[in-house]
Design a protein around this motif. Sequence first.
Motif, PDB file in Angstrom:
ATOM      1  N   GLY A  25       7.437  -9.995  -1.519  1.00 40.97           N
ATOM      2  CA  GLY A  25       7.951 -10.968  -2.481  1.00 40.97           C
ATOM      3  C   GLY A  25       9.060 -10.477  -3.372  1.00 40.97           C
ATOM      4  N   VAL A  26       9.611  -9.294  -3.097  1.00 39.78           N
ATOM      5  CA  VAL A  26      10.664  -8.724  -3.945  1.00 39.78           C
ATOM      6  C   VAL A  26      11.859  -8.344  -3.080  1.00 39.78           C
ATOM      7  CG1 VAL A  26      11.314  -6.922  -5.594  1.00 39.78           C
ATOM      8  CG2 VAL A  26       8.967  -7.798  -5.567  1.00 39.78           C
ATOM      9  N   VAL A  27      13.045  -8.833  -3.447  1.00 40.63           N
ATOM     10  CA  VAL A  27      14.273  -8.411  -2.775  1.00 40.63           C
ATOM     11  C   VAL A  27      15.174  -7.700  -3.766  1.00 40.63           C
ATOM     12  CG1 VAL A  27      14.225 -10.245  -1.039  1.00 40.63           C
ATOM     13  CG2 VAL A  27      15.470 -10.617  -3.179  1.00 40.63           C
ATOM     14  N   ALA A  79       9.204 -16.177  -7.607  1.00 42.08           N
ATOM     15  CA  ALA A  79       8.234 -16.797  -8.504  1.00 42.08           C
ATOM     16  C   ALA A  79       7.929 -18.203  -8.012  1.00 42.08           C
ATOM     17  CB  ALA A  79       8.772 -16.840  -9.932  1.00 42.08           C
ATOM     18  N   PRO A  80       6.773 -18.426  -7.397  1.00 42.60           N
ATOM     19  CA  PRO A  80       6.465 -19.747  -6.834  1.00 42.60           C
ATOM     20  C   PRO A  80       6.504 -20.867  -7.860  1.00 42.60           C
ATOM     21  CG  PRO A  80       4.912 -18.093  -6.050  1.00 42.60           C
ATOM     22  CD  PRO A  80       5.706 -17.451  -7.144  1.00 42.60           C
ATOM     23  N   ASP A  81       6.147 -20.538  -9.103  1.00 46.15           N
ATOM     24  CA  ASP A  81       6.158 -21.549 -10.161  1.00 46.15           C
ATOM     25  C   ASP A  81       7.356 -21.382 -11.084  1.00 46.15           C
ATOM     26  OD1 ASP A  81       5.350 -19.138 -11.168  1.00 46.15           O
ATOM     27  OD2 ASP A  81       3.706 -19.938 -12.391  1.00 46.15           O
ATOM     28  N   GLY A  82       8.420 -20.740 -10.582  1.00 45.32           N
ATOM     29  CA  GLY A  82       9.611 -20.510 -11.392  1.00 45.32           C
ATOM     30  C   GLY A  82      10.495 -21.736 -11.504  1.00 45.32           C
ATOM     31  N   GLY A  85      15.604 -19.954  -9.953  1.00 45.02           N
ATOM     32  CA  GLY A  85      16.488 -18.808  -9.810  1.00 45.02           C
ATOM     33  C   GLY A  85      16.048 -17.847  -8.725  1.00 45.02           C
ATOM     34  N   SER A  86      14.765 -17.485  -8.708  1.00 41.27           N
ATOM     35  CA  SER A  86      14.302 -16.525  -7.710  1.00 41.27           C
ATOM     36  C   SER A  86      14.353 -17.121  -6.311  1.00 41.27           C
ATOM     37  CB  SER A  86      12.892 -16.050  -8.043  1.00 41.27           C
ATOM     38  OG  SER A  86      11.941 -17.082  -7.908  1.00 41.27           O
ATOM     39  N   ALA A  87      14.070 -18.420  -6.185  1.00 39.73           N
ATOM     40  CA  ALA A  87      14.156 -19.070  -4.876  1.00 39.73           C
ATOM     41  C   ALA A  87      15.595 -19.054  -4.369  1.00 39.73           C
ATOM     42  CB  ALA A  87      13.636 -20.503  -4.957  1.00 39.73           C
TER      43      ALA A  87
END
Length: 322
Positions: A25-27, A79-82, A85-87
Amino acid sequence: MTLRASQAGPSFDAVIERKETVADGVVELVMRTHDGADLPVWEPGSHIDLVFGDGLVRQYSLCGEPGDRRSIRVAVLRAPDGRGGSAFVHDRLAVGDAITLRGPRNNFRLVDADRYLFVAGGIGITPLLPMLRSVNARSVPWRLAYGGRTRASMAYADDLMKDHPGSVEILPEDETGLLPLDRILRDADDRTAVYCCGPEPLLSAVEQMCARFSIGNLNVERFAPRADAEAAPTTSFEIELFSSGRTLQVGPDESILDVLERAGVPVDSSCREGTCATCETGVVAGVPDHRDAVLNESERSENKTMMICVSRCQGLRLVLDV
């Protein structure tokens, strides 16, 4: 009135040079300027804005080498509930893409101390990495307690253990349970600077434990608003712009930033949730109701500045250095 140096930062165009998965889950993104020019100087604890367009701007801690002027590095947790930005980083950004960066800024500065204790939770390891390199290069004693959901989800854990086997403790929750903060913090004294970054439950627990042990030199960085930010009631109040004497009303359901923007008053802003300090504004008179995640307790009590995207007024009127 002088504000922290973190308030302003230049924008510049960059290119994604490398994108790599560094944990579940981290890039990691490695970026350089599009024309090969030197990147801005930055210090441990700094973060930078990634400007994605369509009003989407997100802040990420710099986790590379501060002395490297050719590339800049961030690691982003999905962050699935973000808020998107992360998506965007995970699903849409690719090597070779152009991106606008803004900053860097630093609200999490590394202070001088005789020894250091670092406590990281999950992606909270990112701003601590340059700090570890800095104190290690100066041969200052330090320890790191690094927790996460699973070992596979903990970015850079293997490298940290390999490079600093005597100073790093890796504590995945599924193997060891929650971080044993009582043990981790018990031996910290007045000569120890404690740095903590991670999810809100960890930060709150560390703050409570440091208060219990009377540890004064605690430094935290939040990626999200404080847990108590929305607990206080919201009421209307008046602001006066010191430069012009103009007065504006702030309603219970709007921020000072909203009101200034609607009135055509130019103000820098970014996160709009009290975590980045871009909108930090001087206070000439009145008592702010601080609801940000940037100022420490000493800075709050001074009431010299406030984050106008979230903070409000304890009374009926504020005079702002605008």
